[in-house]
Write a protein that holds these residues in place. Structure first.
Motif, PDB file in Angstrom:
ATOM      1  N   SER A 141       0.836  -1.194   0.000  1.00 46.86           N
ATOM      2  CA  SER A 141       0.000   0.000   0.000  1.00 46.86           C
ATOM      3  C   SER A 141       0.874   1.248   0.000  1.00 46.86           C
ATOM      4  O   SER A 141       1.871   1.323   0.703  1.00 46.86           O
ATOM      5  CB  SER A 141      -0.912  -0.008   1.230  1.00 46.86           C
ATOM      6  OG  SER A 141      -1.735   1.126   1.234  1.00 46.86           O
ATOM      7  N   GLN A 142       0.502   2.247  -0.788  1.00 48.59           N
ATOM      8  CA  GLN A 142       1.333   3.437  -0.933  1.00 48.59           C
ATOM      9  C   GLN A 142       1.145   4.411   0.233  1.00 48.59           C
ATOM     10  O   GLN A 142       2.093   5.053   0.669  1.00 48.59           O
ATOM     11  CB  GLN A 142       0.990   4.129  -2.260  1.00 48.59           C
ATOM     12  CG  GLN A 142       1.236   3.258  -3.480  1.00 48.59           C
ATOM     13  CD  GLN A 142       2.685   2.855  -3.613  1.00 48.59           C
ATOM     14  OE1 GLN A 142       3.590   3.644  -3.378  1.00 48.59           O
ATOM     15  NE2 GLN A 142       2.916   1.592  -3.967  1.00 48.59           N
ATOM     16  N   ILE A 143      -0.069   4.563   0.720  1.00 50.02           N
ATOM     17  CA  ILE A 143      -0.355   5.516   1.789  1.00 50.02           C
ATOM     18  C   ILE A 143      -0.205   4.806   3.127  1.00 50.02           C
ATOM     19  O   ILE A 143      -0.941   3.883   3.437  1.00 50.02           O
ATOM     20  CB  ILE A 143      -1.780   6.093   1.655  1.00 50.02           C
ATOM     21  CG1 ILE A 143      -1.955   6.741   0.281  1.00 50.02           C
ATOM     22  CG2 ILE A 143      -2.066   7.078   2.761  1.00 50.02           C
ATOM     23  CD1 ILE A 143      -3.355   7.220   0.014  1.00 50.02           C
ATOM     24  N   ARG A 144       0.754   5.246   3.933  1.00 53.45           N
ATOM     25  CA  ARG A 144       1.002   4.624   5.231  1.00 53.45           C
ATOM     26  C   ARG A 144       1.034   5.693   6.307  1.00 53.45           C
ATOM     27  O   ARG A 144       1.885   6.589   6.272  1.00 53.45           O
ATOM     28  CB  ARG A 144       2.320   3.844   5.205  1.00 53.45           C
ATOM     29  CG  ARG A 144       2.318   2.622   4.286  1.00 53.45           C
ATOM     30  CD  ARG A 144       1.206   1.653   4.701  1.00 53.45           C
ATOM     31  NE  ARG A 144       1.158   0.483   3.861  1.00 53.45           N
ATOM     32  CZ  ARG A 144       1.800  -0.651   4.118  1.00 53.45           C
ATOM     33  NH1 ARG A 144       2.544  -0.750   5.195  1.00 53.45           N
ATOM     34  NH2 ARG A 144       1.685  -1.679   3.319  1.00 53.45           N
ATOM     35  N   ASP A 187      -2.732   1.636   5.788  1.00 50.68           N
ATOM     36  CA  ASP A 187      -3.788   2.341   5.074  1.00 50.68           C
ATOM     37  C   ASP A 187      -5.091   2.114   5.843  1.00 50.68           C
ATOM     38  O   ASP A 187      -5.574   0.978   5.901  1.00 50.68           O
ATOM     39  CB  ASP A 187      -3.899   1.792   3.647  1.00 50.68           C
ATOM     40  CG  ASP A 187      -4.912   2.554   2.814  1.00 50.68           C
ATOM     41  OD1 ASP A 187      -5.918   3.013   3.371  1.00 50.68           O
ATOM     42  OD2 ASP A 187      -4.700   2.680   1.593  1.00 50.68           O
ATOM     43  N   ASP A 189      -8.211   2.687   5.196  1.00 48.96           N
ATOM     44  CA  ASP A 189      -9.309   2.131   4.397  1.00 48.96           C
ATOM     45  C   ASP A 189      -9.130   0.627   4.178  1.00 48.96           C
ATOM     46  O   ASP A 189     -10.089  -0.147   4.295  1.00 48.96           O
ATOM     47  CB  ASP A 189      -9.403   2.848   3.055  1.00 48.96           C
ATOM     48  CG  ASP A 189      -9.845   4.296   3.198  1.00 48.96           C
ATOM     49  OD1 ASP A 189     -10.495   4.613   4.216  1.00 48.96           O
ATOM     50  OD2 ASP A 189      -9.531   5.111   2.306  1.00 48.96           O
ATOM     51  N   ASP A 190      -7.903   0.219   3.848  1.00 45.34           N
ATOM     52  CA  ASP A 190      -7.651  -1.210   3.639  1.00 45.34           C
ATOM     53  C   ASP A 190      -7.844  -1.993   4.933  1.00 45.34           C
ATOM     54  O   ASP A 190      -8.431  -3.086   4.937  1.00 45.34           O
ATOM     55  CB  ASP A 190      -6.230  -1.420   3.111  1.00 45.34           C
ATOM     56  CG  ASP A 190      -6.117  -1.098   1.625  1.00 45.34           C
ATOM     57  OD1 ASP A 190      -7.155  -0.789   1.006  1.00 45.34           O
ATOM     58  OD2 ASP A 190      -4.995  -1.140   1.097  1.00 45.34           O
ATOM     59  N   HIS A 275       0.722  -5.257   4.655  1.00 43.17           N
ATOM     60  CA  HIS A 275       1.094  -4.442   5.805  1.00 43.17           C
ATOM     61  C   HIS A 275       2.169  -5.129   6.657  1.00 43.17           C
ATOM     62  O   HIS A 275       2.404  -4.729   7.803  1.00 43.17           O
ATOM     63  CB  HIS A 275      -0.134  -4.141   6.663  1.00 43.17           C
ATOM     64  CG  HIS A 275      -1.044  -3.122   6.061  1.00 43.17           C
ATOM     65  ND1 HIS A 275      -1.867  -3.382   4.986  1.00 43.17           N
ATOM     66  CD2 HIS A 275      -1.251  -1.811   6.372  1.00 43.17           C
ATOM     67  CE1 HIS A 275      -2.556  -2.294   4.678  1.00 43.17           C
ATOM     68  NE2 HIS A 275      -2.206  -1.327   5.497  1.00 43.17           N
TER      69      HIS A 275
END
Length: 309
Positions: A141-144, A187, A189-190, A275
């Motif tokens: 995931s790009q957004i952390r 993330d 949302d994930d 993750h």
């Protein structure tokens, strides 16, 4: 038990592979017997026949796996088609009724509630399919950001109670937070998608009465472990590792009678691994409930505070 055409083909592939391996072994033995005094033919023939046998075995395994993968894919298509068609048909029926007949205000409100529930179900199915395609095409995931798992889990429990019209006492949360920070990098949302799939599975596979316990705890000071335990239909031990595969559904009557796409737990494991964690499942067998969850690497509070600043 009725044998389908695809299963019949799989049996044929297995038998053909076994026969070809048998023929190759017979030829190999005959070659050795005829040329046991000549070193050059032996040196060339034995490795060649070994490679031939290995190739036949691998080819048979590949064909069987492809047949099984196609079976799961067909089951997924049928399940998704049903999941999409049923709420659409229901919504259309209620709309036609409202269009053609005069109904009381109370009945009209009931129809609206039912159509909203069906549209939510339809949207959830579409979102799950799209999410499976999205997470399956990326490695990380790009957004952390720092995510408080205690707060996120509480929010997911409240959402599940509202979405599935449950008694608040049917899901209990046991958590070490907020006394002990349970923060991960990820993330939101994930992670919410993964938790909602765990809760949705507990609801789906507890057909009589839902009694679910959500556990959120710290393990070895390095892992945040979230698990959902239900008293539902359970999972046969032989299928505990397979349930996280894409499109896989346990081939028992109690499971197949329950609607589903076979993507929920695949999403849970995929998100957990993206993750840096993993998913797990435990069950004493059919009819004895199950515990399904995920564990994620803990983010140190000092690091999380620095990121916020």
């Amino acid at each position: 038990m009725r044998i389908t055409g695809r299963r019949r083909n799989m049996i044929l592939f297995i038998l053909l592979g076994v026969c070809l391996v048998g023929v190759a072994i017979a030829l190999n033995v005959g070659w050795v017997v005829l040329n046991w005094r000549r070193l050059a033919p032996l040196a060339l023939g034995i490795p060649f026949f070994i490679l031939l046998i290995v190739g036949l075995v691998l080819n048979t395994i590949f064909l069987v796996r492809e047949v099984r993968r196609n079976e799961r894919h067909d089951s997924f298509i049928n399940a998704v088609t049903h999941e999409l068609k049923t709420p659409i048909t229901s919504i259309r029926l209620y709309l036609e009724t409202l269009q053609r007949r005069q109904v009381s205000e109370e009945t009209r409100e009931e129809f609206y509630r039912t159509m909203l529930a069906d549209s939510d179900r339809l949207l959830a199915t579409v979102e799950q399919v799209l999410k499976a395609g999205e997470v399956g095409q990326r490695s990380r995931s790009q957004i952390r950001i720092a995510v408080d798992m205690h707060a996120l889990t509480e929010e997911c429990v409240r959402t599940a109670i509202t979405r599935y019209h449950l008694d608040p006492a049917s899901i209990t949360l046991h958590s070490e937070g907020p006394a002990r920070p349970l923060v991960v990098r990820g993330d939101p949302d994930d992670l919410q998608t993964a938790l909602m799939n765990l809760l949705g599975n507990a609801v789906k596979y507890s057909p009589e009465k839902l009694e679910a316990q959500v556990s959120l705890r710290l393990e070895h000071d390095t892992w945040v472990r979230i698990s959902v335990t239900d008293q539902g239909i359970g999972i046969p031990p032989a299928h505990l590792r397979r349930i996280f595969r894409r499109f896989y559904r346990v081939p028992t009557r109690s499971v197949l009678r329950t609607k589903g796409t076979g993507l929920g737990l695949f999403l849970v494991r995929t998100i957990a691994r993206q993750h840096g964690g993993d998913a797990f499942a435990e069950s004493a067998g059919e009819g004895r409930g199950a515990t399904v969850g995920l564990q994620l690497p803990r983010l140190l509070v000092q690091t999380a505070n620095k990121e916020k600043r």
